[in-house]
Design an enzyme around this catalytic site. Sequence first.
Site, PDB file in Angstrom:
ATOM      1  N   ASP A  66       9.243  13.603  14.610  1.00 52.98           N
ATOM      2  CA  ASP A  66      10.555  14.056  14.135  1.00 52.98           C
ATOM      3  C   ASP A  66      10.561  14.355  12.642  1.00 52.98           C
ATOM      4  O   ASP A  66       9.598  14.098  11.939  1.00 52.98           O
ATOM      5  CB  ASP A  66      11.626  13.018  14.502  1.00 52.98           C
ATOM      6  N   ASP A 138      19.152   0.912  17.853  1.00 57.96           N
ATOM      7  CA  ASP A 138      20.022   1.341  18.958  1.00 57.96           C
ATOM      8  C   ASP A 138      19.217   1.854  20.154  1.00 57.96           C
ATOM      9  O   ASP A 138      19.775   2.447  21.072  1.00 57.96           O
ATOM     10  CB  ASP A 138      21.004   2.428  18.476  1.00 57.96           C
ATOM     11  N   HIS A 140      16.726   4.101  19.990  1.00 58.41           N
ATOM     12  CA  HIS A 140      16.190   5.473  19.904  1.00 58.41           C
ATOM     13  C   HIS A 140      14.674   5.466  19.773  1.00 58.41           C
ATOM     14  O   HIS A 140      14.082   4.541  19.198  1.00 58.41           O
ATOM     15  CB  HIS A 140      16.869   6.302  18.806  1.00 58.41           C
ATOM     16  N   GLU A 145      18.788   9.740  20.194  1.00 58.78           N
ATOM     17  CA  GLU A 145      19.828   8.714  20.120  1.00 58.78           C
ATOM     18  C   GLU A 145      20.428   8.453  21.507  1.00 58.78           C
ATOM     19  O   GLU A 145      20.231   9.244  22.434  1.00 58.78           O
ATOM     20  CB  GLU A 145      20.931   9.190  19.157  1.00 58.78           C
TER      21      GLU A 145
END
Length: 248
Positions: A66, A138, A140, A145
């Site tokens: 990413d 979270d 990810h 996400e």
Amino acid sequence: MKVVVAAEPELSQQIAQAFIQQIQVKPNSVLGLATGSTPIHTYQHLVEAYKAKQVSFKDVVTFNLDEYVGLEGTHHQSYRYFMNTQLFDHIDIQKEENTHVLLGTGDAESLQHQAKAFDAKIQECGGIDLQILGLGSDGHIGFNEPGTPFDSLTHCTSLAPSTITDNARLFDDISEVPTQAVTMGLHTIMQARRILLMATGPKKAEAVYHLVKGPVTEEWPCSILQRHPDCAIFVDAEAYALVSSQKE
Ligand code: GLP
């Protein structure tokens, strides 16, 4: 899913060893790489192994997960900068031709075009042999996400508020944290032949629980890894604490 619970520096050493063995068996391996604080020691071990002539990266091809949208590759928080300074500048990889990190700059159309070309390039190189992953608090992976479709390919996305807060520690001010990113999709990641995920510290415990024990749901993107045929997770006791406590 294989689980290795150990402390640093053993965790990072084991992951580095897996990469070294992969490259020794297949010198032109295609590696999937991650950024974040967690893999830094693994990259240090790889640099040491290269300097000790245990491994050469001259035919290795890499694809990074990413990149932040809006940061030039020269920005000190861009993932291109991270990879160059943590790994690529210290090994014999052909940086210009063989390292692929998504560009974070350009208009929406060019970012989309780039995302499509990125997936095509991975295919053209024969697919990713070994992918390392970190884990967001979270759940990810990459920047996928909660709510990201499982069939997603490389795409542009918005960062969750919790991710912006988590990553603010690396910027001078939270207002400087980009709100968007380009990331390999969940389907892209799942196509890697082998996956090693690494997570340390108490902030990752809830995500690790959902990764290992939770139902497979888009609300916890990491849970998709339960469906991967060759995935191992490397965690310390703190990150594994919720899973351990449920066993008793
Ligand atoms: C970041 C990255 C992920 C990384 C994760 C964990 O936002 N996009 O690829 O795995 O969050 O980062 P860290 O290792 O610093 O906790």
